[in-house]
Design an enzyme around this catalytic site. Structure first.
Site, short mmCIF file in Angstrom:
data_model
loop_
_atom_site.label_atom_id
_atom_site.label_comp_id
_atom_site.label_asym_id
_atom_site.label_seq_id
_atom_site.Cartn_x
_atom_site.Cartn_y
_atom_site.Cartn_z
N LYS A 1 16.55 50.85 41.02
CA LYS A 1 17.31 50.27 41.84
C LYS A 1 18.93 50.26 41.72
O LYS A 1 19.36 50.13 40.61
CB LYS A 1 16.87 48.74 41.59
CG LYS A 1 17.82 47.68 42.49
CD LYS A 1 17.26 46.35 42.29
CE LYS A 1 18.12 45.30 43.05
NZ LYS A 1 17.68 43.95 43.18
N ASP B 1 25.20 42.47 44.20
CA ASP B 1 24.27 41.81 45.25
C ASP B 1 24.80 40.43 45.46
O ASP B 1 24.85 39.57 44.51
CB ASP B 1 22.97 41.68 44.31
CG ASP B 1 21.72 40.91 45.00
OD1 ASP B 1 21.96 40.93 46.34
OD2 ASP B 1 20.93 40.74 44.52
N LYS C 1 24.08 34.01 47.47
CA LYS C 1 23.88 33.48 46.16
C LYS C 1 24.92 32.40 45.65
O LYS C 1 26.07 32.40 46.17
CB LYS C 1 23.84 34.57 45.25
CG LYS C 1 22.95 35.69 45.14
CD LYS C 1 22.96 36.42 43.88
CE LYS C 1 21.76 37.48 43.81
NZ LYS C 1 20.52 36.94 43.57
N ASP D 1 23.38 44.97 39.11
CA ASP D 1 22.01 45.19 39.80
C ASP D 1 21.94 46.52 40.21
O ASP D 1 20.72 46.96 40.81
CB ASP D 1 22.22 44.03 41.20
CG ASP D 1 21.04 43.71 41.58
OD1 ASP D 1 19.96 43.66 40.75
OD2 ASP D 1 20.82 43.20 42.75
N GLU E 1 16.52 42.00 48.34
CA GLU E 1 17.01 43.31 49.00
C GLU E 1 16.54 44.39 47.95
O GLU E 1 16.56 45.52 48.61
CB GLU E 1 18.38 43.17 48.90
CG GLU E 1 19.15 43.71 47.64
CD GLU E 1 19.19 42.75 46.51
OE1 GLU E 1 18.77 41.50 46.74
OE2 GLU E 1 19.25 43.29 45.44
N ARG F 1 13.76 45.42 46.66
CA ARG F 1 12.30 45.76 47.07
C ARG F 1 12.52 46.61 48.56
O ARG F 1 11.62 47.41 48.40
CB ARG F 1 11.51 44.51 46.98
CG ARG F 1 11.81 43.53 48.00
CD ARG F 1 10.97 42.37 47.76
NE ARG F 1 11.51 41.45 46.62
CZ ARG F 1 11.05 40.31 46.36
NH1 ARG F 1 9.89 39.78 46.84
NH2 ARG F 1 11.59 39.72 45.25
N1 BES Z 1 19.10 41.04 41.63
C1 BES Z 1 18.28 39.82 41.87
C2 BES Z 1 17.39 39.64 40.78
C3 BES Z 1 18.30 39.04 39.55
C4 BES Z 1 18.64 37.63 39.54
C5 BES Z 1 18.20 39.82 38.54
C6 BES Z 1 19.39 37.26 38.52
C7 BES Z 1 18.93 39.13 37.24
C8 BES Z 1 19.53 37.87 37.25
C9 BES Z 1 17.51 40.29 43.05
O1 BES Z 1 17.74 40.98 44.29
C10 BES Z 1 17.13 38.60 43.76
O2 BES Z 1 18.06 38.19 44.31
N2 BES Z 1 15.90 38.26 43.60
C11 BES Z 1 15.56 36.93 44.32
C12 BES Z 1 14.16 37.32 45.05
C13 BES Z 1 14.04 36.04 45.92
C14 BES Z 1 15.06 35.82 46.94
C15 BES Z 1 12.49 36.36 46.45
C16 BES Z 1 15.46 36.09 43.13
O3 BES Z 1 15.12 36.68 41.74
O4 BES Z 1 15.82 34.94 43.29
ZN ZN Z 2 19.44 42.33 43.56
MN MN Z 3 19.17 39.86 45.57
#
Ligand code: BES
Ligand code: ZN
Ligand code: MN
Length: 481
Positions: free
Chosen positions: A250, A255, A262, A273, A334, A336
């Site tokens: 990835k 992000d 966020k 990320d 995003e 995935r």
């Molecule tokens: N990059 C994030 C995941 C992440 C968050 C990694 C905090 C490390 C620390 C990913 O893109 C994300 O935002 N995932 C969401 C998914 C959800 C919206 C289904 C998450 O984990 O909240």
């Molecule tokens: Zn992400």
């Molecule tokens: Mn994300």
């Protein structure tokens, strides 16, 4: 940091010896200078040093210095313990302004593995990221010899492999630590191009190519960014024929969450990320220098995830490369979206297996913390190989489930799939989503959200990107060569 294997212990005047001892181990190597041996024996007798894990003691004698470093329980003093203890040593030496050292590797069955572990531990702990400071920090620990306690053993190959590993991991860490205004997708692609040569070739696909390749999910994420996305495609051909291992990382260079934006707190950490992509690039760096007899296809889909007037919205439906339609529930899911198109593309060339690495979910961090990456796979053989590589590298993984229930949770009322499955089981539903894009190819997903960076110095890690994954993948591929 420069390492050198040396047949006999002989530190320069500016340096020190480093000696590792477990808590039941009182013997001192005869090769060590007499005065230092006496000083160490006295300290041990007085119980000023007992060999506990993380314990250190600096001694003077005969015009040189000796740092004793505790390994902890003797039974557990394999490569992993030594890697951690070498990290402790490097930090201690640095704190005292000592820039050179001779690490004495305890005599054991597998001296080469231990010498490599010492090289890795010390080299990775001495890592620094100061590319963005206007003034360099004071002189750092930078030169080491690795010598067997007993003398005689030939460690040159092990130390040079360790050094190459340190360089590859440092490269991955640098990419992770760079600010997001520097390391956009175009920058990552240019770093990848620099690795090309010999058995390694690099192709870079731009936004138009990504669209033409019908990567509708990837393209949707990249839409609102003023920065151009890139799909980095690398091939390493180390054997004339034979199976190909596909790796996908990835590469979200920042992000924000997009329209599903966020919260501001710690958002700066979302520069990390792209650490899955950095691990894949770090591995390619290592393949280029070590030239093992394996074949690898590596993909890093890279973009940032930005809000904007042209951004994709929750509710939008897009079509992925394999034809499946996806309802975007959260623009913050995003990762995935890039991975699914890259996995479909990789699967088309029928590799022997595929492994993806991604800072995919906060839920994985909730589940496992920074202790291990989540390992998702339905292939028992692949799971076994990855667990072996994990043991050899000290980069921990922990098995996570792919129950059909999670796949049900990713079904959409309006499209084939939705990209977010609700509050619970977030790491598992994300993995179940990816599973829809791998076809019949044996595949494993590593959620490295908890292990990709750290906010404290620890063992061989420094604050910032850890380079997690480079060493795990290296051990995985070496076992297959
Ligand atoms: N990059 C994030 C995941 C992440 C968050 C990694 C905090 C490390 C620390 C990913 O893109 C994300 O935002 N995932 C969401 C998914 C959800 C919206 C289904 C998450 O984990 O909240
Ligand atoms: Zn992400
Ligand atoms: Mn994300």
């Amino acid at each position: 940091m420069r390492f050198q294997a040396s047949p006999a212990p002989s530190p320069s005047r500016r340096g020190a010896f480093v000696l590792f001892r477990g808590d039941a181990d009182r013997s001192l190597p005869p090769s060590l200078d007499r005065a230092l041996r006496d000083a160490a024996a006295a300290a041990l007798r007085a119980k000023e040093f007992t060999g506990r894990k993380g314990e250190t003691l600096l001694l003077h004698g005969g015009g040189s210095r000796l740092l004793l470093v505790g390994l902890g329980d003797k039974k557990a003093s394999g490569p992993d313990a030594l890697r951690g203890a070498a990290g402790v040593a490097a930090r201690q030496l640095e704190a005292r302004g000592i820039q050179e050292a001779t690490f004495l590797v305890p005599g054991a069955k597998d001296e080469a593995a231990l010498a490599r572990a010492v090289t890795e531990g010390a080299g990775l702990a001495a890592y620094r990221f100061d590319a963005c400071k206007s003034r360099r920090e004071k002189a750092r620990f930078g030169k080491a010899a690795v010598a067997p306690e007993s003398g005689g053993a030939r460690l040159a190959a092990a130390v040079s492999e360790g050094q190459a590993i340190v360089e590859a991991v440092s490269f991955a860490r640098d990419l992770g630590n760079l600010p997001p205004n520097t390391k956009n997708a175009v920058y990552l692609a240019s770093e990848a191009r620099k690795l090309a040569g010999g058995r390694l070739s690099v192709r870079v696909h731009d936004r138009r190519a990504i669209e033409r390749m019908r990567m509708g999910a990837f393209a949707a994420v990249a839409r609102a960014s003023a920065n151009e996305p890139r799909l980095i495609e690398m091939r390493y051909k180390g054997a004339p024929r034979g199976p190909v291992v596909a790796l996908v990382g990835k590469g979200v260079t920042f992000d924000t969450g997009g329209i599903s934006i966020k919260p501001a707190e710690k958002m700066e950490e979302m520069k990390f990320d792209m650490c899955g992509g950095a691990a894949v690039l770090g591995l390619m760096h290592l393949l280029g220098s070590q030239k093992p007899r394996v074949n690898v296809l590596a993909l890093v889909p890279a973009t940032d995830n930005m809000p904007g007037g042209d951004a994709c919205r929750p509710g939008d439906i897009v079509k992925a490369r394999n034809g499946k339609t996806i309802e975007i529930i959260s623009t913050d899911a995003e990762g995935r979206m890039l991975l699914c198109d890259a996995l479909s593309y990789a699967a088309e060339s029928k590799p022997a297996c595929m492994i993806d690495l991604a800072t995919l979910t906060g839920a994985c961090v909730v589940a496992l913390g920074d202790a291990a990456a989540g390992l998702f796979t339905s292939d028992d053989g692949l799971r076994g190989e990855i667990e072996e590589a994990s043991k050899a590298s000290g980069e921990r993984v922990w098995p996570m489930p792919l129950f059909p229930r999670y796949s049900e949770m990713m079904k959409s009322s309006y499209a084939d799939l939705k990209n977010a499955g609700g509050r619970y089981g977030g790491a598992c539903t994300a993995a179940a989503f990816l599973k829809e894009f791998v076809g019949a190819v044996p595949w494993a997903h590593l959620d490295i959200a908890g292990t990709a960076w750290t906010d404290k110095d620890q063992e061989w890690n420094r604050v910032g990107a850890t380079g997690y994954g480079v060493r795990l993948l290296w051990e995985f591929l070496k076992a297959r060569a």
